[in-house]
Structure formats: C-alpha cells, structure tokens
Design a protein around this motif. Sequence first.
Motif, PDB file in Angstrom:
ATOM      1  N   ALA A  84       0.827  -1.208   0.000  1.00 23.73           N
ATOM      2  CA  ALA A  84       0.000   0.000   0.000  1.00 23.73           C
ATOM      3  C   ALA A  84       0.858   1.254   0.000  1.00 23.73           C
ATOM      4  CB  ALA A  84      -0.926   0.003   1.214  1.00 23.73           C
ATOM      5  N   LEU A  85       2.004   1.185   0.674  1.00 23.26           N
ATOM      6  CA  LEU A  85       2.867   2.351   0.812  1.00 23.26           C
ATOM      7  C   LEU A  85       3.968   2.406  -0.243  1.00 23.26           C
ATOM      8  CD1 LEU A  85       3.254   2.288   4.699  1.00 23.26           C
ATOM      9  CD2 LEU A  85       1.670   3.653   3.340  1.00 23.26           C
ATOM     10  N   GLY A  86       3.985   1.412  -1.126  1.00 25.84           N
ATOM     11  CA  GLY A  86       5.013   1.377  -2.160  1.00 25.84           C
ATOM     12  C   GLY A  86       6.396   1.113  -1.609  1.00 25.84           C
ATOM     13  N   ARG A  87       6.459   0.323  -0.545  1.00 24.35           N
ATOM     14  CA  ARG A  87       7.737   0.006   0.097  1.00 24.35           C
ATOM     15  C   ARG A  87       8.032  -1.487  -0.036  1.00 24.35           C
ATOM     16  NH1 ARG A  87       9.557   4.372   3.471  1.00 24.35           N
ATOM     17  NH2 ARG A  87       8.170   6.113   3.019  1.00 24.35           N
ATOM     18  N   SER A  88       9.297  -1.815   0.076  1.00 21.08           N
ATOM     19  CA  SER A  88       9.697  -3.217   0.153  1.00 21.08           C
ATOM     20  C   SER A  88       9.701  -3.657   1.611  1.00 21.08           C
ATOM     21  CB  SER A  88      11.090  -3.411  -0.454  1.00 21.08           C
ATOM     22  OG  SER A  88      12.038  -2.623   0.249  1.00 21.08           O
ATOM     23  N   LEU A  89       9.677  -4.963   1.825  1.00 20.92           N
ATOM     24  CA  LEU A  89       9.845  -5.491   3.171  1.00 20.92           C
ATOM     25  C   LEU A  89      11.325  -5.739   3.408  1.00 20.92           C
ATOM     26  CD1 LEU A  89       7.047  -8.151   3.875  1.00 20.92           C
ATOM     27  CD2 LEU A  89       7.350  -5.929   4.956  1.00 20.92           C
ATOM     28  N   GLY A 119      11.846   1.775   5.988  1.00 19.82           N
ATOM     29  CA  GLY A 119      11.678   3.100   6.569  1.00 19.82           C
ATOM     30  C   GLY A 119      10.726   3.166   7.735  1.00 19.82           C
ATOM     31  N   ALA A 120      10.128   2.039   8.116  1.00 21.16           N
ATOM     32  CA  ALA A 120       9.154   2.040   9.196  1.00 21.16           C
ATOM     33  C   ALA A 120       9.833   2.180  10.557  1.00 21.16           C
ATOM     34  CB  ALA A 120       8.330   0.760   9.173  1.00 21.16           C
ATOM     35  N   ARG A 121       9.102   2.725  11.509  1.00 25.64           N
ATOM     36  CA  ARG A 121       9.518   2.713  12.915  1.00 25.64           C
ATOM     37  C   ARG A 121       8.989   1.436  13.548  1.00 25.64           C
ATOM     38  NH1 ARG A 121       6.497   5.629  17.332  1.00 25.64           N
ATOM     39  NH2 ARG A 121       5.520   6.740  15.604  1.00 25.64           N
ATOM     40  N   ALA A 122       9.861   0.683  14.164  1.00 29.56           N
ATOM     41  CA  ALA A 122       9.444  -0.572  14.790  1.00 29.56           C
ATOM     42  C   ALA A 122       8.735  -0.299  16.112  1.00 29.56           C
ATOM     43  CB  ALA A 122      10.647  -1.477  15.020  1.00 29.56           C
ATOM     44  N   LEU A 123       7.684  -1.071  16.370  1.00 26.26           N
ATOM     45  CA  LEU A 123       7.008  -1.052  17.663  1.00 26.26           C
ATOM     46  C   LEU A 123       7.298  -2.382  18.346  1.00 26.26           C
ATOM     47  CD1 LEU A 123       3.539   0.454  16.675  1.00 26.26           C
ATOM     48  CD2 LEU A 123       5.536   1.646  17.599  1.00 26.26           C
ATOM     49  N   HIS A 124       7.941  -2.322  19.482  1.00 24.86           N
ATOM     50  CA  HIS A 124       8.369  -3.548  20.142  1.00 24.86           C
ATOM     51  C   HIS A 124       7.195  -4.230  20.840  1.00 24.86           C
ATOM     52  CE1 HIS A 124      12.229  -2.235  18.976  1.00 24.86           C
ATOM     53  NE2 HIS A 124      12.310  -1.255  19.862  1.00 24.86           N
ATOM     54  N   ASN A 125       7.245  -5.536  20.856  1.00 23.23           N
ATOM     55  CA  ASN A 125       6.157  -6.360  21.386  1.00 23.23           C
ATOM     56  C   ASN A 125       6.556  -6.869  22.764  1.00 23.23           C
ATOM     57  OD1 ASN A 125       4.126  -8.217  21.861  1.00 23.23           O
ATOM     58  ND2 ASN A 125       4.024  -8.894  19.731  1.00 23.23           N
ATOM     59  N   ASP A 126       6.123  -6.162  23.798  1.00 23.57           N
ATOM     60  CA  ASP A 126       6.508  -6.522  25.158  1.00 23.57           C
ATOM     61  C   ASP A 126       5.786  -7.759  25.676  1.00 23.57           C
ATOM     62  OD1 ASP A 126       8.350  -4.408  25.597  1.00 23.57           O
ATOM     63  OD2 ASP A 126       6.680  -3.019  25.884  1.00 23.57           O
ATOM     64  N   GLY A 132       5.531  -4.613  15.741  1.00 24.42           N
ATOM     65  CA  GLY A 132       4.616  -3.832  14.933  1.00 24.42           C
ATOM     66  C   GLY A 132       5.398  -2.760  14.187  1.00 24.42           C
ATOM     67  N   ALA A 133       4.671  -1.840  13.554  1.00 25.13           N
ATOM     68  CA  ALA A 133       5.347  -0.825  12.749  1.00 25.13           C
ATOM     69  C   ALA A 133       4.477   0.416  12.616  1.00 25.13           C
ATOM     70  CB  ALA A 133       5.679  -1.375  11.365  1.00 25.13           C
ATOM     71  N   VAL A 134       5.143   1.560  12.387  1.00 21.24           N
ATOM     72  CA  VAL A 134       4.458   2.817  12.084  1.00 21.24           C
ATOM     73  C   VAL A 134       5.130   3.448  10.885  1.00 21.24           C
ATOM     74  CG1 VAL A 134       3.747   5.077  12.914  1.00 21.24           C
ATOM     75  CG2 VAL A 134       3.991   3.200  14.537  1.00 21.24           C
ATOM     76  N   LEU A 135       4.314   3.870   9.930  1.00 19.38           N
ATOM     77  CA  LEU A 135       4.858   4.534   8.745  1.00 19.38           C
ATOM     78  C   LEU A 135       3.747   5.303   8.049  1.00 19.38           C
ATOM     79  CD1 LEU A 135       7.435   4.827   6.965  1.00 19.38           C
ATOM     80  CD2 LEU A 135       6.572   2.916   5.611  1.00 19.38           C
ATOM     81  N   GLY A 137       1.511   7.435   8.931  1.00 18.48           N
ATOM     82  CA  GLY A 137       0.203   7.453   9.568  1.00 18.48           C
ATOM     83  C   GLY A 137      -0.473   6.106   9.666  1.00 18.48           C
ATOM     84  N   VAL A 138       0.204   5.034   9.259  1.00 18.46           N
ATOM     85  CA  VAL A 138      -0.341   3.683   9.357  1.00 18.46           C
ATOM     86  C   VAL A 138       0.341   2.971  10.528  1.00 18.46           C
ATOM     87  CG1 VAL A 138      -0.703   1.480   8.200  1.00 18.46           C
ATOM     88  CG2 VAL A 138      -0.767   3.610   6.883  1.00 18.46           C
ATOM     89  N   TYR A 139      -0.478   2.499  11.460  1.00 18.85           N
ATOM     90  CA  TYR A 139       0.008   1.790  12.634  1.00 18.85           C
ATOM     91  C   TYR A 139      -0.373   0.324  12.498  1.00 18.85           C
ATOM     92  CZ  TYR A 139       0.617   6.383  14.803  1.00 18.85           C
ATOM     93  OH  TYR A 139       1.019   7.668  15.090  1.00 18.85           O
ATOM     94  N   VAL A 140       0.614  -0.557  12.547  1.00 16.92           N
ATOM     95  CA  VAL A 140       0.376  -1.984  12.372  1.00 16.92           C
ATOM     96  C   VAL A 140       0.634  -2.678  13.701  1.00 16.92           C
ATOM     97  CG1 VAL A 140       0.842  -4.003  10.963  1.00 16.92           C
ATOM     98  CG2 VAL A 140       1.218  -1.726  10.006  1.00 16.92           C
ATOM     99  N   LEU A 141      -0.406  -3.305  14.247  1.00 20.75           N
ATOM    100  CA  LEU A 141      -0.352  -3.917  15.573  1.00 20.75           C
ATOM    101  C   LEU A 141      -0.701  -5.393  15.491  1.00 20.75           C
ATOM    102  CD1 LEU A 141      -2.365  -1.177  17.536  1.00 20.75           C
ATOM    103  CD2 LEU A 141       0.078  -1.209  17.042  1.00 20.75           C
ATOM    104  N   PRO A 142      -0.297  -6.182  16.486  1.00 23.22           N
ATOM    105  CA  PRO A 142      -0.639  -7.610  16.480  1.00 23.22           C
ATOM    106  C   PRO A 142      -2.141  -7.836  16.620  1.00 23.22           C
ATOM    107  CG  PRO A 142       1.080  -7.100  18.102  1.00 23.22           C
ATOM    108  CD  PRO A 142       0.513  -5.799  17.652  1.00 23.22           C
ATOM    109  N   GLY A 143      -2.557  -9.062  16.331  1.00 24.60           N
ATOM    110  CA  GLY A 143      -3.961  -9.410  16.476  1.00 24.60           C
ATOM    111  C   GLY A 143      -4.294 -10.008  17.830  1.00 24.60           C
TER     112      GLY A 143
END
Length: 231
Positions: A84-89, A119-126, A132-135, A137-143
């Motif tokens: 969606a963001l035109g980025r690679s993993l 380019g994403a900011r990592a969100l650590h999973n405590d 997870g990730a933020v880039l 304005g998109v926040y990606v969180l676990p289920g």
Amino acid sequence: MNAAVVTVGDELLAGRTTDTNATWLCERLTDRGVSVDRITTLPDRIGDIARVVNEYRAEYDAVIVTGGLGPTHDDVTMEGVAAALGRSLEEHDGALVWLEQEGYSNDDLTDGTADLPAGARALHNDVGVAPGAVLEGVYVLPGVPSEMRAMFETVESEFSGTPTHREVVVIDEPESALLDRVERLRAEFDVSVGSYPGEFVRIAIESTDETSVERATAWLRERSETVSGDA
C-alpha cells in the motif's frame, strides 16, 4: 483527528473469533477525542489489505491495522501494508536488536519475524514476539488482544483530538413518541442525538461543548418520562 480501524483475519470473517480489538481501540480513541470513521475487517489477502490501507490513509489522519503479524504463511499484513505504501519489506535492524536483548537469537527466530516496510519505525512487542510498525500514519499492531493493547499503549499519546461529552437519558415512552423532541434537541442545542430502543429508549446526547450537552439533557428530562437512575 480522525482514524480508521482495520482488523485482519479469515477467522474473524468466519465468525470463529470475536473481534474485540476494534471495540477496545474505538473506546480508547474516542476517549482521546479521536473520531473513528471506519471499522473494516479484511481476509488474510495481500491485495485486499493493500487496497484498503492505501484508500484509507488518503482519507484519514491515522489507520490502525491489527492482526496477521508474524512469519507464518497466513501472516501477510506487513506485506499488504508495504504494498500500500510502495515500500519493500526489509529486515529491521532495530527490531532484531530489541529481540536479541529480550533473549531471542537469530537461530530462535523464524525467517521474516523482523521484516517491516522499509523506513518504518518498529514497535516492540513486550507481550509477544512479532514487532509492529508505524509509517506514514499507518500503525500496524498484532492481532492477539493482549499484545495489541500493550503495543497501542506505547503510541497512544500520538492520538489526540477534542473530547466528546456524552449523556444518556433513559425514557419509558415509545421511540415514535420522541421524534419531535429529538428533532428539537438537534435544532436548538447543536448536539448529536442517538436513539436506542429496547425495554426503554436510551437517548444519547453528544457534543464537544459540555454546556450544550448539559442544557440539552436537562431540557429532555424535563419533558420526558425518564427511568429512575438513567445512565
């Protein structure tokens, strides 16, 4: 600030898992004055995730995506968001360092565990493992609900808006008998009004202006057969 919530998982659409994440997120966001304008549930399909995230990020200040994180075959959310963001993993060095500090060596981790959109900011999973990730304005969180909640709390301060004040009046009258009063509430007090029938009718009065809510609530109670202890 407005937001959209996207939950991902075939099990949600099949009815095998109850989507508590969306409800919890909406409550927390609303409490912070954020308007949630969309809740969408998607299957574990890269194309669907990419299309919806791309559409929503253009419309809303923030898009929160939950579910489908990890290295297994059906965990495709990161790939969909990257598309969606035109980025690679790419393997995220910061996520790897944090996982190592938590006691996970590279040999312990399944390939792809720390892959995030470039380019994403990592969100650590405590609470779990998959970051997870933020880039953009998109926040990606676990289920997993416990993981999602703990991770959201680390970024909660990034969501803010004008708080909405709310009062509920419980009325022992038919809903149809309240139509004129509801219209007058909207016209005279500049508030939004919701009507929810059941054993009694619950009239919810909301506004960003607390005084308007108080005045409208008092006006309605004076003109209605309210139930003692309404809330």
